[in-house]
Design an enzyme around this catalytic site. Structure first.
Site, PDB file in Angstrom:
ATOM      1  N   GLU A  89       0.801  -1.238   0.000  1.00 44.40           N
ATOM      2  CA  GLU A  89       0.000   0.000   0.000  1.00 44.40           C
ATOM      3  C   GLU A  89       0.830   1.283   0.000  1.00 44.40           C
ATOM      4  O   GLU A  89       0.593   2.183   0.807  1.00 44.40           O
ATOM      5  CB  GLU A  89      -1.001  -0.040   1.171  1.00 44.40           C
ATOM      6  CG  GLU A  89      -1.969  -1.195   1.004  1.00 44.40           C
ATOM      7  CD  GLU A  89      -2.902  -1.425   2.185  1.00 44.40           C
ATOM      8  OE1 GLU A  89      -2.821  -0.680   3.171  1.00 44.40           O
ATOM      9  OE2 GLU A  89      -3.708  -2.366   2.110  1.00 44.40           O
TER      10      GLU A  89
ATOM     11  N   GLU B 251      -6.379  -9.788  -3.260  1.00 47.62           N
ATOM     12  CA  GLU B 251      -7.169  -9.855  -2.018  1.00 47.62           C
ATOM     13  C   GLU B 251      -8.649  -9.682  -2.320  1.00 47.62           C
ATOM     14  O   GLU B 251      -9.365  -8.997  -1.599  1.00 47.62           O
ATOM     15  CB  GLU B 251      -6.728  -8.745  -1.038  1.00 47.62           C
ATOM     16  CG  GLU B 251      -5.251  -8.745  -0.757  1.00 47.62           C
ATOM     17  CD  GLU B 251      -4.825  -7.678   0.262  1.00 47.62           C
ATOM     18  OE1 GLU B 251      -5.709  -7.035   0.862  1.00 47.62           O
ATOM     19  OE2 GLU B 251      -3.621  -7.512   0.443  1.00 47.62           O
TER      20      GLU B 251
END
Ligand SMILES: *[C@@H]1O[C@H](CO)[C@@H](O)[C@H](O)[C@H]1NC(C)=O
Ligand SMILES: *[C@@H]1O[C@H](CO)[C@@H](O)[C@H](O)[C@H]1NC(C)=O
Ligand SMILES: *[C@@H]1O[C@H](CO)[C@@H](O)[C@H](O)[C@H]1NC(C)=O
Ligand SMILES: *[C@@H]1O[C@H](CO)[C@@H](O)[C@H](O)[C@H]1NC(C)=O
Ligand SMILES: *[C@@H]1O[C@H](CO)[C@@H](O)[C@H](O)[C@H]1NC(C)=O
Length: 952
Positions: A729, A830
């Site tokens: 991220e 994910e």
């Protein structure tokens, strides 16, 4: 008390697209008053994004089962029920039994017989006034039958609501009906929503002709979980002395004292129910609280529901989170903390805490306790219930009448009629000007195909004194429940304005802000596309669309706003063709026999046993104690990723205190079953996910710690993880570059690659593909990747997390197209989709799987778990807590089946048989004369046609 639990339990659920605002509610309720300011919605969104990491949530607040019907199966006689102008009695199955395939042999069920009916509307009723609220969706589920001499063959049974008002006439709301034949139980299922607040609400079952007896075995009505009060029914409660009628016996303090009260604070605090409540007092740590040992009462693999009323007191704290937590010790003394429920408690009233949990392993000791407020503040508890969770029947597939796919619901979208249909939200000024694009924004074009040109007119919004001000429309009557809407528009900053400025297509759904797409504009020189999607799943009273975002004083222009229902099936047809084209391969089986006997004309049956396309799931250490989980996992997935067990805060919670045990155990399971594994993640750039000791290091020590982490992890597992998410991220955090400079990220990639050259080094981020987050647009992701590569970072793959809401194929595909230009493999890393309705969740997953399979740049799909209560997002599971595969799971299995290739025919005169199929493992059966030969073969991935020799 381990620090580990402290860390995990402070991480809560993120709500990605929804924010609540009382102010917005006021505006919605009083739409003509333009003076009411709205807070900046965009900033609200920022808070959610930056503080709560998306893939690291341990608190699961799954839908609770609150049956609002009292005495729903007549186990308490006829209590709470009333026969309306007729008679009712109870019978047990031995008296009047008939064909009942679902009769549970261990539990004898009573049923009610409603008799002496002389009107079709006579039946059995229950007053539910205090247990329903307007706006919530309720699902009715009843088991009914009919009997009697006057019954012909079948009869209608109807569920109805009687709504009484003091000021107006009584209304009757039909809920659902079913046809019941003699000697058969039927399910009566339906839903209702109350649009107003009647003074009395009575639920009743009626319908059959006069003289026919109505039979009822059970009635359940479930609220949609958020507002529905859970009936405080002590039946099945495993907590001893739950309401403190026996003092504080059976309770104790966890690191603090406990006390019994009948009131506190000079009578300001009174029990929620009964005569007493308890407090946890003299707390010195956040984890201190009141507890009860429930060892020996919890069965593994069963789901339990927990309800409590809590409140806080003292130390000048008016509001704080209070959590119910389970401390579990395994037979090997391994400790585990499981977050069950979390509520914002106040010092002014009791709030309900509710949640669910399930234990995978066999615990030797289990303690439930409350914790959370700062030291010095008391936790008050009035009643705790822990019982085996009731099963909620799933909501039926939503019926969508006239979805009107592709029809724009925005009035006067092309502004040919001035600003008619539009109003300024706030006291800004709207003007229609010309000069905007005459073609549709690309994402809308992709979905809608050829379209008449736009008018070239746009709305110029000026005099904005707040970020939330902009053009708006009410669309309440046009938005259909459960329909996915695509949003698309052109936007541009006004003359002279400078960026960066966010522009957001916002939906005000009652008091909630829903993000319909968001873009960052850096210049006033050109038009930009903004695209996104949304869906409403609960009957709203009001829906408004408004365009907002730029700072006060900045003017902006809007053109061609389109909001239209998306027909997913139409796109699926195209995606299936595309998938066949890019994923399948021409295969020729070339048969030869050792004795050169001819097999020309023999029957061939080709069956694919496994598709080798990577489809994986997230798993966690506790999951693998559950053999049912393991069996679903190894049967259906060929890749894995560990939820938290490889993260730095897990492997090194305190400096030098290394824990690779959990990862080792997971890795062993994967290796034993031939499952490839992604390494997630070496670092995580979002500050709130960094463990305390790392945060406290100075620059020099941090550099050393990073080196040690890299060497420790990558040497430990050299060659074992096929991918690494190197620094998670990086578009949403910058912990490492903030401290160590811009080169630190590339250095991580370089070192990782040097230590384990066999692994592919990935970037991994969220909201890349849905248009709703301007910080992680495909362009920003591409810029970041190119930047890293420029600095010598060996970026080998692009991870798109895929925690998505209401996905729209063309929007996702356009992001993939753009990222695909980099030529790197893309993985969904994910993926999950969340909807209370399992059919809708299944549809969302299907959209994502089909888009991924049909896109040549995508090389793998990982889902972020599949088992209820063990996922980071609510309502995203494929398998229910106790192992039942739900609609979303069934859809997933159907898709997997579709992606197996089968063929049959005959061996041709050059001893060949050709077919087109997905890479993977196959079985071929050749039948010639009386001989039947079975051979296995493998089709590797590749573009060219493949010849597979099969020898007999
Ligand atoms: C609960 O408390 C009562 C009263 O002290 C005691 O008699 C009983 O044994 C306790 N039960 C358990 C299981 O500890
Ligand atoms: C609580 O707050 C009030 C007013 O803010 C203050 O007068 C009082 O001293 C505070 N009490 C404690 C215990 O901090
Ligand atoms: C709009 O409202 C703000 C305060 O909310 C005020 O300062 C401003 O003068 C108003 N502008 C107009 C054009 O009425
Ligand atoms: C603009 O919309 C109106 C109806 O709202 C329609 O009649 C007209 O054809 C549209 N014009 C263009 C250029 O799309
Ligand atoms: C609104 O803005 C326009 C120019 O953008 C300006 O001419 C006008 O005076 C403004 N009106 C108010 C009420 O501030």
């Amino acid at each position: 008390m381990g620090n580990l639990s402290a860390f995990f339990l402070t991480i809560f659920k993120r709500h990605k697209k929804i924010n609540t605002s009382e102010r917005l509610k006021e505006v919605m309720e009083n739409q003509s008053s333009m003076e009411i300011p709205l807070p900046s919605m965009i900033n609200g969104n920022d808070v959610f994004h930056s503080q709560i990491p998306p893939d690291d949530l341990n608190i699961s607040k799954s839908k609770l089962t609150c049956n609002i019907i009292h005495n729903h199966n007549f186990s308490n006689g006829l209590h709470s029920w009333h026969a309306n102008c007729c008679d009712v009695f109870l019978v047990s199955p031995s008296v009047e039994t008939f064909d009942d395939h679902t009769q549970n042999p261990c539990k004898k069920k009573h049923h009610a017989v409603i008799t002496n009916r002389n009107q079709h509307w006579q039946g059995l009723e229950q007053d539910i006034t205090t247990r329903v609220s307007s706006g919530s969706t309720y699902t009715v589920f009843a088991r009914v039958g009919v009997s009697g001499m006057h019954l012909e063959k079948e009869a209608n049974v109807i569920a109805t609501l009687k709504l009484e008002y003091q000021q107006s006439e009584t209304k009757y709301l039909f809920i659902t009906k079913t046809t019941v034949s003699k000697e058969k139980w039927e399910d009566l299922e339906g839903t209702f929503v109350l649009s107003d607040k009647p003074d009395r609400v009575v639920f009743y079952i009626e319908g059959p002709a006069p003289g026919v007896n109505l039979l009822i075995e059970s009635v359940s009505i479930f609220g949609d979980g958020e507002i529905a009060p859970c009936v405080y029914n002590q039946e099945g409660n495993i907590i001893l002395n739950p309401e403190f009628e026996d003092g504080v016996n059976n309770w104790s303090g966890r690191g603090c004292k406990i006390a019994l009260h009948d009131s506190m604070g000079d009578g300001k605090v009174l029990p929620k129910s009964g005569k007493f409540f308890a407090s946890a007092t003299e707390r010195t740590q956040y984890w201190n609280g009141i507890q009860q040992d429930i060892s020996g009462k919890i069965q593994r693999k069963l789901a339990y529901q927990v309800t409590a009323f809590v409140r806080i007191f003292g130390n000048n704290v008016t509001s704080s989170s209070v959590r119910a937590t389970l401390w579990v010790q395994g037979p090997d003394s391994h400790e585990q903390y499981i977050g069950i429920a979390n509520s914002q408690a106040t010092d002014s009233d009791w709030v309900q805490l509710q949640g669910k949990f399930l234990l995978n392993g066999s615990p030797s000791k289990v303690v439930i306790y409350l914790e959370g407020p700062p030291p010095g503040t008391d936790i008050l508890l009035d009643g705790l219930m822990v019982k085996h969770a009731e099963k909620i029947p799933p909501s039926p597939r939503p019926v969508i009448e006239n979805p009107e796919y592709g029809v724009n619901i925005i009035a006067n979208s092309n502004l040919s009629d001035g600003t008619n249909g539009w109003f300024p939200l706030g006291n800004c000024t709207l003007n229609v000007v010309t000069g905007s694009p005459r073609i549709l924004p690309p994402a809308a074009r992709d979905t809608l195909g050829p379209h008449e040109p736009l008018s070239g007119h746009c709305i110029h919004t000026t005099n904005r004194t707040q970020t939330w001000m902009g053009p708006a429309q009410m669309i309440t009557d046009k938005v259909k429940l459960f329909v996915t809407y695509q949003v698309s528009a052109w936007v541009r900053l006004g003359p002279g304005a400078t960026g960066p400025q966010n522009v957001n297509i916002a939906l005000g759904v009652d008091s909630q802000w829903v993000n319909g797409g968001q873009v960052e504009l850096n210049d006033a020189d050109r038009w930009h596309e903004v695209c996104g999607s949304f869906r409403v799943e609960k009957q709203p009273a009001k829906v408004m669309v408004y365009i907002q975002g730029p700072a006060a004083g900045i003017s902006f222009m809007l053109a061609g706003l389109q909001i239209f229902a998306v027909d997913r099936q139409a796109r699926f047809r195209h995606l299936k063709r595309q998938t066949d084209k890019i994923r399948k391969r021409d295969v020729t089986l070339k048969f030869s026999t050792s004795d050169s006997s001819s097999i020309h004309g023999a029957t061939v049956i080709v069956k694919q046993t496994q598709n080798s396309f990577p489809i994986g799931s997230c798993i966690s250490r506790s999951n693998i104690d559950n053999e049912d989980f393991v069996s679903f996992f190894i049967k259906n997935f060929n890749w894995a990723v560990f939820g938290n067990e490889l993260k730095w805060y897990w492997t090194e919670p305190q400096q030098g205190n290394l824990n690779y045990k959990d990862a080792d155990e997971l890795l062993k399971l994967c290796n034993d079953n031939n499952i490839m594994v992604r390494g997630h993640c070496i670092f995580w750039d979002v500050e709130s996910t960094v463990q305390d000791w790392v945060k406290k290091l100075n620059k020099q020590d941090l550099t050393t710690a990073i080196q040690n982490r890299l060497t420790g992890l990558l040497n430990q597992y050299k060659g074992r993880f096929k991918h690494y998410d190197v620094n998670n991220e990086m578009l949403h955090g910058s912990f490492y570059p903030d401290r160590l400079g811009p080169g630190s990220r590339a250095d991580m990639f370089k070192t990782a690659n040097r230590l384990d050259p066999s692994a592919t080094m990935f970037v991994n981020d969220y909201h890349i593909e849905d248009g709703c987050d301007p910080r992680s647009s495909p362009e920003k992701y591409m810029t970041q990747i190119l930047d890293l590569v420029q600095q010598g970072a060996p970026v080998g793959g692009i991870g798109i997390q895929g925690h998505i809401d209401s996905p729209v194929g063309p929007v996702v595909c356009s992001a993939l197209d753009r990222l695909g230009t980099l030529g790197l493999p893309i993985w969904f890393t994910e993926l999950d989709a969340s909807s209370v309705n399992e059919y809708v969740r299944a549809d969302d997953l299907e959209v994502m799987f089909r888009e991924a399979l049909a896109h040549p740049a995508v090389e793998g799909i990982m889902i972020w778990g599949f088992w209820e209560l063990f996922m980071s997002r609510e309502n995203s599971h494929l398998v229910n807590a106790e192992g039942e595969i739900n609609e979303a799971g069934n859809r997933f299995l159907e898709l997997k089946k579709e992606w197996l290739s089968h063929a049959h025919g005959h061996v041709d005169d050059v001893s060949e048989f050709g077919f087109r199929g997905f890479p993977g493992t196959y079985e071929v059966v050749v039948v010639t004369g009386s001989k039947k030969i079975v051979k296995k073969f493998v089709v590797e991935k590749g573009d060219l046609s493949l010849v597979v020799p099969i020898e007999f």
